[in-house]
Write a protein that holds these residues in place. Sequence first.
Motif, mmCIF file in Angstrom:
data_model
loop_
_atom_site.group_PDB
_atom_site.id
_atom_site.type_symbol
_atom_site.label_atom_id
_atom_site.label_comp_id
_atom_site.label_asym_id
_atom_site.label_seq_id
_atom_site.Cartn_x
_atom_site.Cartn_y
_atom_site.Cartn_z
ATOM 1 N N ASN A 240 -6.333 8.928 5.952
ATOM 2 C CA ASN A 240 -7.391 9.588 5.180
ATOM 3 C C ASN A 240 -6.999 9.769 3.711
ATOM 4 O O ASN A 240 -7.436 10.716 3.053
ATOM 5 N N TYR A 241 -6.161 8.861 3.212
ATOM 6 C CA TYR A 241 -5.754 8.889 1.811
ATOM 7 C C TYR A 241 -6.906 8.349 0.956
ATOM 8 O O TYR A 241 -7.361 7.221 1.161
ATOM 9 N N TYR B 272 0.819 -1.215 0.000
ATOM 10 C CA TYR B 272 0.000 0.000 0.000
ATOM 11 C C TYR B 272 0.852 1.264 0.000
ATOM 12 O O TYR B 272 0.446 2.288 -0.553
ATOM 13 N N PHE B 273 2.035 1.216 0.635
ATOM 14 C CA PHE B 273 2.794 2.430 0.913
ATOM 15 C C PHE B 273 3.821 2.735 -0.164
ATOM 16 O O PHE B 273 4.452 1.827 -0.733
ATOM 17 N N LEU C 14 -4.249 -4.860 6.458
ATOM 18 C CA LEU C 14 -4.447 -3.494 5.981
ATOM 19 C C LEU C 14 -5.399 -3.507 4.785
ATOM 20 O O LEU C 14 -5.210 -4.243 3.808
ATOM 21 N N THR C 15 -6.422 -2.670 4.880
ATOM 22 C CA THR C 15 -7.434 -2.605 3.826
ATOM 23 C C THR C 15 -7.737 -1.151 3.503
ATOM 24 O O THR C 15 -7.980 -0.343 4.404
ATOM 25 N N SER C 16 -7.718 -0.828 2.228
ATOM 26 C CA SER C 16 -8.098 0.503 1.755
ATOM 27 C C SER C 16 -9.546 0.476 1.306
ATOM 28 O O SER C 16 -9.969 -0.456 0.596
ATOM 29 N N ALA C 17 -10.307 1.491 1.719
ATOM 30 C CA ALA C 17 -11.710 1.563 1.298
ATOM 31 C C ALA C 17 -11.841 1.749 -0.197
ATOM 32 O O ALA C 17 -12.862 1.382 -0.790
ATOM 33 N N THR C 18 -10.791 2.282 -0.827
ATOM 34 C CA THR C 18 -10.820 2.521 -2.275
ATOM 35 C C THR C 18 -10.216 1.371 -3.067
ATOM 36 O O THR C 18 -10.768 0.942 -4.088
#
Length: 277
Positions: A184-185, A68-69, A237-241
């Motif tokens: 908040n990305y 993710y990073f 780790l999970t991104s909403a997008t």
Amino acid sequence: MNRFLLAVASIVLGAASAQAADLAAQYTKAPVMAPGYNWTGFYVGGNVGGQWGSADPTTSTVFSPAGYFASSSVPAVNTVGAQSVNSSSVTGGFTAGYNWQVNHAVFGLEGDINYFGFKGSATGSGVYPCCAPSTFTVNASVSADWLATIRGRIGFLAAPNWLIYATGGAAISEVKGNFVFTDNYFAGASESGTVRDTRVGWTAGLGGEYAVGNGWSLKAEYLYVDLGRIATTSTNLTSATFGPFPASVYTHSVDLKSNIVRVGVNYKFGGPVVARY
């Protein structure tokens, strides 16, 4: 002349009898031996005091091309994730042990179980170097409700009723840590981890104990406790997008140490009595 000699003899004998009577009246018995305190024996007791300590919860991650990073974000996350938690509370509980007295030395084995009350939390935030003004936040909480110790004691008698001792051995507690990462990305991302383990660390300290009589004694002591570090990893780790990123591996750890000062009262059952004049 004979009458005069008889009179003198009577006076001398009377004086000797009087002196003998005076000597008999002044005679006193030898002092009676009084019992002295002996530390040998089994004892139980209670204690109350305070603890103040610290834990160093850490949250860190690693760079992965499939993660993710961005490469510049990993050091920023790891810096914010190196946190510190301080805690202070009242502590108290129960004690049991056995002492052996050898001349002016006292050797013993002691165990106790206490309410520990360690609890604290920390929060840190940072800005992504690649993607300002997007920010991230790391939260951590640490707790340990109880503490048990099993310790040896070795001391010397500063006086028959006054024991000065050093002590050390194992310290046992259940340590719990909870961690949450959010940012908040775009629509935001989140990760969480939990660590919970019954730790066997070490403890050492000094103390003094005073025997007040009839098996009772009062004590005061200081203990330093180190429960070591526990760690766990997370890949949630999970991104909403963008969805989950299992390649972004997190490591969460806790390192807990504490200082304890307490006073207590013990009662010793039986044991031999030492005679003294």
